[in-house]
Structure formats: C-alpha cells, structure tokens
Design an enzyme around this catalytic site. Structure first.
Site: not given
Ligand SMILES: [Zn+2]
Length: 1065
Positions: A445-449, A482, A485
């Site tokens: 769904a998403a990535m917290e870069n 996110e 994070h």
């Molecule tokens: Zn997560």
C-alpha cells in the site's frame, strides 16, 4: 510499510514469484553442495558480472587456505633460524647471513599484512572488540558464526609464548560469504552513490564509494549485491593513497553477496575506501529499482522508483543491506532533463549538460539504514505546503491527478500529522522535506522511505465527491501509518527483522491515535481499534498453529514471512495494552525518551522496555516491563481469564488463566498447551455494577494459573466485567450467573456500560461460544439488546461475529431459523435509521461518521439476511440506474446495493454490472463492481466469472484473489470456488507463491468456511499432493476447517434448538 490487504486489497507483486522460485532453488542447493563449488562456479549465472579473477582455484582450495599457511611458514623459518644459530655459532659470517635472512623474512611477513608481531594468525583482530558490533546480540548471530571452524585459527600455532589464541568471536569464519548474516568485521560509514539512469532502455550505471571502518582484520570485503553486474572493484586506505591490491571478486548468489578478495589483510581500527563500478536493469518487477508506467493524453509515460524494504537495496547498489549498518549517503542521479529525480534529501545542486542530461546532487542524509533509502525518476508534477516548523511537504503524482486536486487531502493531513507527531514525540522531524509520491504500481500500500514515502495511487489520491467514508478512512490511516514511520522505523530502526513488529505495531497503533487527532469525534483508538485490530487478530492468534509476535529470523527467506498480521495487529494490540496499564502520559514520556536516546540509531525491544520501566520509575512505579512483555511477545497465543464467583463468600472470586484455543479437540488432546507452562502476567481491570451503581477496581495482576481475590465492591446481585474497554489482549469468561446478570443489564440499560465494553462483551461471548467455553445461546441472547443500541461499534462487533457464524450454517436445512432470528434483532433499528439520501463531502463525513457507519452496518445486515424492504430498496435503486443510466446510489451503500441487486435480479443485471466494471476508471468503484458479480445465485455465472478471473487482461492479478474468495463466501458458490482453487492451484501458486502474503490470503479465504467432513478430507488429500508448499497457511487452514467441523458436530443442534424455542416465544 503498510500491507495492502490491511483495509483493502493487496496490490500484487506478480513478478516476484519467479524470483522467489529461484531463491527457493538456491536455498535447496544446500551448504554442502555450495562447499564443493568454487566461487567462480557458484556465480556462473552472473559470470559476466565478475571480472576474471587471477589464479582461479579448485573446489577444495578455498581462499582461506592462504591465510592459514602464512604464519606457519614464518614459524618454520624462525625455527630454522634458531638451528642455524646453534650449528654455525662459530661462524660470524654465517651468523650474519642467517640474521639477514631472518630480517628479510620478517620484512616479507610484514608485507603480507599479518599483524603477526605477536605471532597470532593473520586476521587477529583488535583486542577490545566492541560489544555493540552489528550482530553482536546473541539472538541475532547468524547460525554458525563464531562456532564455524576457522581454518586459519586452527592451523596457526602462536610462535611466541606471549601470544594468546584469538577468541571464538575474533576468528573470521571460513568462507564468510556463506554466512547468513554479515560478519560485522567491516562497518560502512558513508556511501557516495552516483547513478546514471537510461530510461529509454531501462538500465542504469552506478558507482558506489563506501567508506568502511575495519573492526576486525579481514582479507575479504563481503557486502550485499544481487542482480548487479560488477565491472570494477578497488580498495584503498583512506589517508594513505596506496591501493590495497584486490586479488579478485565474485558474486555469491546463495547469500546475495559480493565478495572482494584482497591480497593483504585489512587492519582493524583503520578505515578504507571501497569503490565499485556496476550496472543493472531498471526492473519490470516491483522490487529494487523498478519501472512502472501510466497513460497521459494517450501517450504511455514511464517512471522509475525503488522499493528496498526489506532486502532489495542490494538489487540497486552493492551495500551492507542489514538495518544495523547505518551510514550516511550522498546520492547523485544523472538523467535526461525531461525527467525529474527525487531522493530522501533535497537536491543541493543540479548540473545541466549540453546534451540534454542533468545531474542532480542530493544533500547528504543523516545516519540511516539501507532499506528506507529511495529515489525516483519521473515526470510528475506536485503541490506543496510547509509545516509550522518549516518542513516542506510535497505531493508528487501524475499531472492529471494533480490538476484534478486528488492530492489535496493527503497533502493537507500530512502537514497536520507532522505537526502532531513532532508535538507528541517531542522530537522534530529530522529532514528538511518530506515528499509523498503517488505511483500507479507498488508491491505494498505504501512504503515509509525517509523523506520520500511512496504510495500506491489508490491509497493516497482521493476525490471527495466519489469516495465512501471507508475509502477516506483507508487513505487517512495509510498516511498516518507512514508518517509515524518517519520516527518509528526511520529515525529509530529495529536492530533486526525479528522485531519488525516494533516498528509495524507502533505504526499500526498510531493509525488510530493519529486519526483521532485529525477527527477527534471518531474515537478510533478507543473504539474502532477493537473491531478492526483486536478482534481480528485474536481470531488468528487463537489457532494452535499461530506464532509469537517476535519471530526468530535466521535467513533471508524468513524476512518476508515476518510481515504478517500477527506482527502488525498483535504488535499494535500489545502496545495499546501497555499504554493503558502504564497510563497514556507515562507511555508518551517513555516513547519520547526512547526516541531521543536512540535517534539515528537502532534499538531492540528491550531498549523500549527499559525506557518504559524508567519512565514508570520516575512516577514512583516499579514494574519490570521487560519481564511482563516478554511473556506476550515470545509466547504465541493469548489467555482467557475465567472469573468465578464464590457461592459462600460473596466478595471472593477465583481467577484462572489458560491459553485460549478455538480448536475444541486441541483442548482435550495431549497438546503442547495442555499441561504447558503457558502463563502470562495479565493486567486485569474489573468493573462491578448493579442497577444503581457502577465502580471500577484497581488493576489486578494475574500471574498464576489460579488465584483467589477479594473484590470489595462485589455485592449480592451485582455483576462484574473484566478487561474494561477491552484494553487488554485477552478474553474474559464468567460463571453463567454473571453472564445472565450482564445480559440483563444490557437489556435494562445498556448505557451503564461503555460503548467499548459493550462491543468487547459481544466479541468475547461469540468467540467463547465458538470455542466451546460457553453455551451457544449466551451471545444470541446478548444481541437482543441491540434494538436499543444507537452506537456503531457494538453493531459492528456483532455483525463481524454473525457473518462467520452465518457461513457455518448457510448450507443447512434449518438455516432459516437463524436467519429469522437475526432479522428480528435488526428490524427496529433498520426502520428507525432508513436509507441515506445524499453523497458526502469532507465536512459532512467528519460530522456524521458514526451515524452513517451505523446506518450502513444495519442496512448491510438487513439486506444480507433478507429483509424484504431492504431487498426492494436495492432493486429499485439498481433498476433506476439501469433505466436512467445515471448512478444515484449513495456512495456509502453502493457495494451493498450492487451485491443485493445481482443476487436478486436476473442475468441482465449481472451483465450490466459486468459492463460497468469494464467501463469505469475509478479504482474504488471498479473494485466493488467486481465484488458484486460474485453475489449471483446463478452457478453458471459464478463459474464463468471464476474462469474469467484468471485472464489478466480482464481482471487484474491482485483482484483475481478477491473474486475467488468472494465466490467462496457465497453459499451457492463455495464448492465451485473450492474446486476451482484445487483445479487451478498450479497456476495460482505460480502467480502468487512468491508473494507469501497473497498466497496465504487466498488459501485462508477459500478454505475458512469449509465445514463438512468431506471438505476436510478433500483439503487434507489435496495438501498431501503439494507437500510443504505454503505449509504454514495450509496448516492454519486445516485447523480452521477442523474447528468448523467439530463445532458443527458438537453445537449446531444446541444452537438450532435454542433458536427454535426463542422464536416461538
Ligand atoms: Zn509499516
């Protein structure tokens, strides 16, 4: 990282499976086989990547040999020297000659780089090995490290008495590249990464310069690299310009590492520079540095983005790809000027060249791990805003979405959320900017870069006029997750993946806390958390085949496995329990300390427990949080507490605990848990009440199997309720007398109990009955009070418990008795609330969330169980849409209306919905249209749909899973879906096998409502043919079906008898 199935459907990693297959093959090539292969053989597949290595060696001639031999040679020469002294003592000339020889040898020895002045073996490390070296925590040690026989050490006898043998830890393992974890001998300090991206042929060229600190002397530089073609490797000392000669290098795919073999040893406590020139593909798979595309004005446009978590940075550049190896990064990206590039940090300078290329030099990052490094190359446009503290927030998306304003909502709440977290954590956001990037395709769904978080479009773009409340909630919670994070995960990073639940549990918990900040009236943490997290994960964790939230991760293939609901949801539930028994303000201060102490570093769960214990201590409370929490994180499952009143002594109760298990047979079998030592320290809160008075008791810590307690406020005729507001991760059972008093209280005046207590009671009662701890009629008697219930949450808890029960009964002859009983409970509220008239806009959503969600829930129950008015209303709305070709169905109930319409009306309606499914472009609408097609009663249509679902041109791969699962939920299609699943298993497993998360979703979705002996047998037979594939998911499935079968055998008649009687009265 947000898993996509969390509140919606998982975006699919279709290409991943091929790779995992490869990886599985690699895994199978067992250590022994690897041992017998030379490095050059081992890398045949990547032969082009490895430069020709001088003196390629045979299979039984590992590089380590030369390390071992060298000191021995020296020793021999020294001995010879002594003999010469004795034999030719009289000859001055000879003595001089021999002395000269010894000196020469000694010089040669020094040249070889062995710090062997003390006679120790080459590679003897520094004395004061730092205990905090990467991988130093015992559980984090790769299996075999340290204990692996060290050839070098074994053969090297110290030449002088003063030398001491190296400790186990100090020895370099033989063939260090075969180890599952990096050794910790080298530590990266800083990376300079220069990339040139060729978007026209999807390749890129890279040069990485890594400044490395040598902790323990070594002749090998081992770091991660996968699917990159390495052209050149150089090693140099940092200050002295002299190069360290490289004997050769090779890729070792089994452990995804690049091995650089040096002609001399790198010395401990010195820094070196490693330079690697390489090139690779911008992949079509959704991992590493990958490409994706979209169509704008009829023209296909491409973009390149990254997904490095958990272990894919190594696919984009050689690096020390474990979270503990934090370093600073300076990235430069060269690309055609028609694109723009983004990374974690802002662009410092851009250098334009005449040929239409530009190089963006990004600022240096703070210390960070590789897995949340990121970059992107695209021609998106953006909107921006700035927080109070000056952080620039931008939302990048395809130009048409930006123009439509679909990014406004996300941008607006992100700004507010950064301000919220800065205030809550008392730690400022660490970077000057945060970009949110909306991409068409992404594996999660998403990535917290850090500073560049990437979202799949349908989890961040929102058109308020077209979106239901649940869609808005999805988008909101993914963003809240996110942004959390950026602190939990990015600023402070788990030491190793076994504690991934620390970052994911926190981010998941804060989804509710952060949404409460944005929508204060919604009470997400106190209410919705129960149904969406606690009740859901307790269902999963109540299986004997569950696993602890902290899972040991020994090898790379285990890493994907830890990202599951237990990590996310149980993690969040345990954190919520902790926050509640500590008190929210002390909890918050503990978090602030934890983040402040460990910022820019790594932390393990014990670091967090220590911060909490300290925070409590400052408040005069002495609780060893680690001792309490270890029982919850290292043991699987959860307890059920039973509180029994004492007939003779009225204020006394007996409190017992045991592990809660759904499988009735497991409770009687000689299973591990039967006489096991499963024991928890349980913070039990109790409220006591009677008609006129309610009072809460202080926390009782229950830590034994059985305890006696005195409850002072417990009087004759008063009830008690444990686990107030269900803040604890456990269930509570009572004697029947107490259950009856509670039910009476609910019916007489339910508002004496809080909303969360009501929802908690409902879920506990249904689950306890399901597992055979409680008579079946208790939960059904309890929901009689619902006709007076005006709050959403208890209804939501009830319907979530009723649907699975419905699925157990829906193919039974006397099913109608159940159906009728439920309709009776729903009718009053359904009539009272009626149907929604309008669509929503943002402000309306905020004001009416509770009311609209309740109305939706009740309409769904009424239509599902066959309320005539509800059916009529749905049919009218669908017919109006077909005849007018204008969809006036309120967005919040569209899915219910579509599904009901398809199930009631003829094939033409199915065809109409099918056509609309093809023509619509709105992602959320497409999804509910497809699901509606699975509601048909017509088995031919269901079969047609199942077969069409595997055509990727018609149904997206990730949606096919939902088609199959939804057909399985339909009583008319359950057997069809089950047969289809078995017939097509090979295709399905090839498609989804790699993405473990998808595969287990499919397996549990298709099997969870199978409930006959015949189906159980079919499942077991089926599994026999596919031994070991998706073993964990299948063993969960078998346990679930066994539980269903046994429940029916034991309790179905009891239930129907009671229902029959209840309806007659
Ligand atoms: Zn997560």
């Amino acid at each position: 990282m947000a898993l996509d199935g969390e509140r919606g459907e998982q975006e699919e990693e279709k290409e991943k499976k091929k790779k995992k297959k490869k990886r599985r093959k690699k895994k199978r090539a067992e250590e022994g086989a690897a041992e017998s292969r030379s490095p050059s053989q081992a890398t045949m597949g990547e032969a082009a990547a490895a430069a020709p290595r001088p003196g390629g060696r045979g299979p039984s001639d590992p590089w380590a040999d030369s390390v071992g031999v060298r000191p021995r040679t020296t020793e021999r020469h020294i001995t010879v020297h002594k003999r010469l002294v004795l034999a030719f003592a009289v000859s001055l000339v000879a003595l001089l000659a021999v002395t000269m020889l010894a000196v020469l040898l000694s010089l040669r020895f020094d040249e070889c780089g062995a710090p062997g002045a003390d006679g120790g073996p080459a590679g003897s490390p520094a004395r004061d090995r730092n205990a905090s070296l990467p991988g130093a925590a015992p559980r984090n040690h790769p299996a075999g490290e340290g204990s692996a026989p060290s050839e070098a050490a074994g053969q090297a006898t110290p030449a002088t008495p003063s030398a001491r043998p190296p400790s186990e830890e100090e020895r370099e393992p033989r063939r260090p590249w075969t180890q599952l974890r990096l050794s910790g001998h080298l530590k990266p300090l800083h990376y300079n990464l220069m990339l040139t991206a060729f978007m026209e042929n999807f390749t890129f060229a890279g040069e990485v310069n890594v400044e490395i600190a040598c902790r323990n002397a070594t002749r090998y530089v081992v770091l991660h690299a996968s699917r990159v073609a390495v052209e050149k490797v150089q090693v140099a000392e940092d200050r002295v310009a002299g190069a360290v000669p490289v004997a050769g290098f090779f890729l070792y795919p089994q452990t995804q590492v690049l091995v650089v073999v040096l002609n001399r040893t790198l010395d401990a406590q010195r820094n070196y520079n490693l330079k690697i020139v390489y090139n690779a593909l911008i992949e079509n798979e959704l991992l590493g540095f990958f490409r994706s595309s979209y169509v704008l004005h009829g023209e296909r446009r491409f973009l390149g983005v990254t997904q490095f978590s958990p272990t894919h940075a190594r696919k984009a550049f050689p690096c020390f790809d474990e979270p503990i190896y934090k370093a600073t990064f300076k990235i430069s990206i060269k690309h055609q000027a028609t694109y723009l590039s983004l990374s974690n940090m802002p662009v410092e300078t851009s250098v334009f060249e005449e040929d239409g290329w530009v190089t963006d030099h990004f600022s240096q990052t703070p210390l960070m791990s590789t897995y949340y490094l990121a970059w992107a190359i695209c021609n998106f446009t953006y909107r921006e805003t700035t927080t109070k503290s000056g952080v620039v927030v931008r939302l990048y998306a395809r130009p048409d979405a930006i123009r439509r304003g679909s990014g406004h909502y996300a941008l607006h709440i992100t700004k507010r959320l950064i301000e919220f977290y800065e205030d809550y954590f008392k730690v400022p956001y660490s970077l000057p900017k945060l970009d949110l990037l909306a991409v068409p395709k992404h594996p999660y769904a998403a990535m917290e870069n850090w500073g560049l978080s990437i979202f799949v479009e349908q989890r961040i773009l929102l058109d308020p006029s077209m979106s239901s409340i649940s869609y808005l909630l999805d988008v909101t919670m993914v963003i809240v997750h996110e942004i959390c994070h950026q602190w939990f995960g990015d600023l402070v990073t788990p030491v190793w993946w076994e504690d991934v639940w620390l970052k994911e549990g926190f981010a998941h918990y804060f989804e509710f806390v952060g949404t409460d900040y944005l929508y204060p009236g919604w009470n997400m943490e106190k209410q919705r958390f129960l149904t969406d997290v606690l009740h859901e994960v307790m269902l999963l964790d109540g299986l004997a085949s569950s696993h602890p939230v902290s899972q040991e991760v020994l090898q790379a293939t285990d890493i994907d496995r830890v990202f599951d609901w237990i990590a996310y949801k149980k993690g969040a539930a345990l954190i919520r329990m902790l926050a509640n028994f500590m008190g929210h303000s002390v909890f918050q201060r503990g978090l602030q300390d934890y983040l402040t102490i460990h910022k820019y570093g790594n932390a393990a769960r014990n670091d967090l427990w220590n911060a909490f214990s300290e925070a409590l201590k400052r408040n005069g409370k002495y609780v060893n949080i680690q001792e309490v929490m270890d029982q919850w994180t290292l043991q699987k499952g959860y307890p059920v507490i039973t509180i029994l009143g004492n007939a003779t002594a009225e204020k006394r109760v007996t409190i017992t605990q045991q592990r809660f298990i759904y499988d009735i047979s497991a409770k009687t079998k000689t299973f591990e848990h039967r006489n096991s030592s499963y024991l928890w320290q349980i913070p039990l809160t109790i409220v006591v009440g009677n008609r006129s008075h309610v009072s809460s008791e202080a926390i009782i810590w229950v830590s034994n199997k059985s305890e006696h307690h005195r409850i002072t406020s417990l009087g004759k005729g008063s009830w008690l309720l444990g686990n107030i507001n269900q803040t604890g991760y456990f269930r509570v059972n009572y004697d029947l007398r107490n259950w009856r008093l509670l039910i009476e209280q609910l019916i007489r005046n339910h508002e004496v109990l809080s909303v969360s207590n009501r929802a908690g009671l409902i879920d506990d009662a249904f689950s306890l009955a399901r597992a055979g701890y409680l008579p079946q009629n208790i939960p059904l008697e309890m929901i009689r009070y619902l006709s007076e219930e005006k709050d959403f949450l208890p209804w939501h808890a009830a319907s979530r418990a009723l649907y699975p029960l419905d699925k157990l009964l829906d193919r039974m002859e006397n099913y109608n008795v159940f159906n009728e009983y439920i309709l009776k409970q729903v009718a009053t509220t359904y009539l009272k609330l009626g149907w929604p008239k309008n669509n929503f806009n943002g402000s309306l959503v905020q004001a009416s969330y509770q009311h609209e969600e309740l109305r939706r829930e009740v309409i769904m129950l009424a239509c599902s169980f066959g309320n005539k008015h509800c059916h009529q209303q749905a049919s009218t709305l669908i017919s109006d849409w077909i005849s007018s070709n204008r969809n006036r169905i309120p967005v919040n109930v569209r899915d219910i209306v579509y599904c009901t319409g398809v199930s009631l009306l003829d094939e033409d309606v199915w065809e109409f919905i099918w056509m609309k499914f093809h023509s619509t472009t709105a992602v959320s609408e497409k999804k509910i249209l497809l699901e509606a097609l699975t509601c048909s009663d017509d088995r031919n249509l269901l079969n047609r749909l199942l077969n069409l679902s595997l055509n990727s041109e018609v149904v997206l791969d990730q949606d096919a899973i939902d088609v199959i699962i939804h057909v399985a939920r339909n009583p008319h299609g359950r057997d069809l879906a089950w047969k289809f699943f078995r017939d097509k298993w090979k295709i399905l497993n090839t498609r989804y096998g790699e993405a473990l998360f998808m595969n287990s979703k499919l397996i549990s979705g298709v099997t969870e409502y199978l409930n006959t002996e015949g189906e159980l047998k079919e499942l077991k037979n089926f599994m026999k043919n596919y031994d070991g594939v998706a073993a964990a998911a299948f063993s969960r499935a078998v346990e679930t079906v066994e539980t269903n079968v046994r429940w029916k055998m034991l309790f179905q008649d009891e239930l129907f008898q009671w229902l029959g009687k209840a309806l007659r009265h």
